[in-house]
Design a protein around this motif. Structure first.
Motif, PDB file in Angstrom:
ATOM      1  N   GLY A 136       0.814  -1.214   0.000  1.00  0.00           N
ATOM      2  CA  GLY A 136       0.000   0.000   0.000  1.00  0.00           C
ATOM      3  C   GLY A 136       0.840   1.252   0.000  1.00  0.00           C
ATOM      4  N   SER A 137       2.051   1.185  -0.552  1.00  0.00           N
ATOM      5  CA  SER A 137       3.008   2.286  -0.447  1.00  0.00           C
ATOM      6  C   SER A 137       3.249   2.949  -1.793  1.00  0.00           C
ATOM      7  N   LYS A 260      -3.123  -4.570   7.898  1.00  0.00           N
ATOM      8  CA  LYS A 260      -3.530  -3.687   6.806  1.00  0.00           C
ATOM      9  C   LYS A 260      -4.028  -2.328   7.299  1.00  0.00           C
ATOM     10  N   THR A 261      -3.802  -2.010   8.564  1.00  0.00           N
ATOM     11  CA  THR A 261      -4.129  -0.673   9.051  1.00  0.00           C
ATOM     12  C   THR A 261      -3.336   0.358   8.266  1.00  0.00           C
ATOM     13  N   SER A 262      -4.016   1.396   7.824  1.00  0.00           N
ATOM     14  CA  SER A 262      -3.329   2.478   7.114  1.00  0.00           C
ATOM     15  C   SER A 262      -2.679   3.411   8.126  1.00  0.00           C
ATOM     16  N   ASN A 354       6.466  13.547   6.298  1.00  0.00           N
ATOM     17  CA  ASN A 354       6.705  12.170   5.840  1.00  0.00           C
ATOM     18  C   ASN A 354       7.263  12.212   4.435  1.00  0.00           C
ATOM     19  N   ASP A 355       8.218  11.323   4.138  1.00  0.00           N
ATOM     20  CA  ASP A 355       8.793  11.306   2.803  1.00  0.00           C
ATOM     21  C   ASP A 355       8.320  10.119   1.972  1.00  0.00           C
ATOM     22  N   ARG A 356       7.489   9.262   2.528  1.00  0.00           N
ATOM     23  CA  ARG A 356       6.757   8.249   1.781  1.00  0.00           C
ATOM     24  C   ARG A 356       5.280   8.430   2.057  1.00  0.00           C
ATOM     25  N   SER A 357       4.470   7.845   1.220  1.00  0.00           N
ATOM     26  CA  SER A 357       3.033   7.933   1.433  1.00  0.00           C
ATOM     27  C   SER A 357       2.629   7.120   2.660  1.00  0.00           C
TER      28      SER A 357
END
Length: 376
Positions: A136-137, A260-262, A354-357
């Motif tokens: 999910g990234s 799978k928690t976002s 944050n530098d990633r989603s």
């Protein structure tokens, strides 16, 4: 840390059609200049792993290029008017949003689920937009390696259940989450990251009325030429709703949250902290500090998680929530872009914390095993 073994169910493996390569039936006039940066403590620091990664840690999920990366992207205001695209682009569709060099573009997950990589160019600036459905990234970066512009493709390999890319110059293997070469001639090289947002198409175009959107193949070209997929189908629906991880190779998972928690993760000053969507949504807005960096975390009504450094002109601002806006320092701020809309800070854009989603909890915890969880 409480850990247990988790093996993916066989049904989940069959359902991961996109992963297995088969078909199922910069905005504002000025930016906050506060000197805060979390890049040095970036999520998934390459230094935390011994490189090159041993070959036996790589898992084959599909043949090379069976998931065809997009190499000639085409854009429009929507998907209407294209006979080759029988799918309607709905406001509820999730997109990876990128704003760079005065250009705004949206990359629907309905396309990225099937292609995972888009090699793009923003006003002459080479960019790669990547999405790993298993984690999910979304990771967006300049596709420049050692001064050379490269194209990236899908190797078909997985490492820590994450997409492994290859570059067309050296065939070195790259971890998507790390944005780092993990095997091959370029081992240890890192890509320069660029900010990105995961939101719904409706939210993104409301905040970016001049946005373009990626049109699916065959209008866009791929590394394998003319390709098409069933873009109306999400081949990962059952996977996203299950507790299974990857395609059966992950042996351990941090049980503190559902896999799978976002979560949106922030690292700074040697501290890694995850902010779960449900917790952030229930609080409305989170004013926090990670290491020495003051941050604000919020979620939109559609569930888009965002995190910003809440320091402007050297002063840390406390934020409140006013409907779909953030309010702080005498100004109202757009939640999705971090841009001040009025008041003394009008035109300022908050720096990303944050530098990633946002990504699935298991992926964040795998790459940041000592992570804290906000609210726990």
């Amino acid at each position: 840390m409480n850990r247990r073994r988790v093996l993916a169910a066989c049904g989940c493996v069959v359902g991961l059609a996109g992963c297995l390569g088969s078909d199922p039936p910069v905005a504002g006039e000025r930016t906050a200049k506060d000197g805060d940066s979390t890049d040095g403590d970036s999520v998934a620091r390459a230094g935390a792993f011994d490189l090159p990664i041993p070959e036996d840690e790589l898992r084959r999920g599909a043949p090379k290029d069976a998931i065809p990366a997009i190499t000639s992207p085409s854009f429009s205001t929507d998907w209407s008017g294209f006979d080759e695209v029988p799918v309607e682009l709905e406001d509820s569709f999730e997109v990876v949003g990128v704003e760079l060099d005065g250009i705004s573009r949206a990359y629907p997950l309905a396309v990225l689920n099937w292609h995972e990589i888009v090699n793009d160019t923003f006003d002459g600036r080479p960019v790669v937009v990547t999405y790993c459905p298993l984690c999910g990234s979304a990771v967006v970066a300049e596709r420049v390696v050692a001064g050379d512009t490269v194209y990236f493709g899908v190797s078909g390999l997985l490492w820590m259940s994450d997409l492994v890319m290859y570059d067309d110059r050296t065939n070195s293997l790259w971890s998507q989450v790390l944005a780092t070469a993990i095997r091959g001639e370029r081992t240890g090289d890192r890509l320069s990251l660029l900010p990105a947002t995961i939101s719904t198409w409706g939210e993104w175009k409301a905040s970016h009325p001049e946005t373009e959107v990626l049109v699916p193949p065959p209008v866009s070209g791929t590394i394998r030429g003319r390709q098409t997929r069933r873009y109306e189908v999400n081949p990962y629906t059952s996977y996203q709703q299950s507790s299974s991880i990857g395609i059966g190779y992950n042996e351990e998972v941090d049980e503190r949250l559902h896999p799978k928690t976002s979560v949106v993760g922030i690292t700074a000053g040697g501290v890694a902290r995850a902010y779960p969507l449900d917790t952030v949504s229930s609080e409305g807005v989170v004013n926090d500090r990670v290491g020495d960096v003051p941050v604000v975390v919020a979620a939109s009504a559609d569930g888009s998680l965002v995190a910003y450094v809440r320091r402007v002109d050297g002063e840390a601002i406390e934020f409140e929530r006013d409907g779909s806006r953030l309010v702080g320092g005498g100004s109202r701020w757009d939640l999705l872009t971090g841009r001040s809309l009025d008041g003394p800070h009008e035109g300022t854009t908050l720096s990303r914390a944050n530098d990633r989603s946002p990504m699935f909890w298991f992926a964040w915890a795998d790459f940041n095993p000592e992570t804290e969880i906000y609210g726990r």
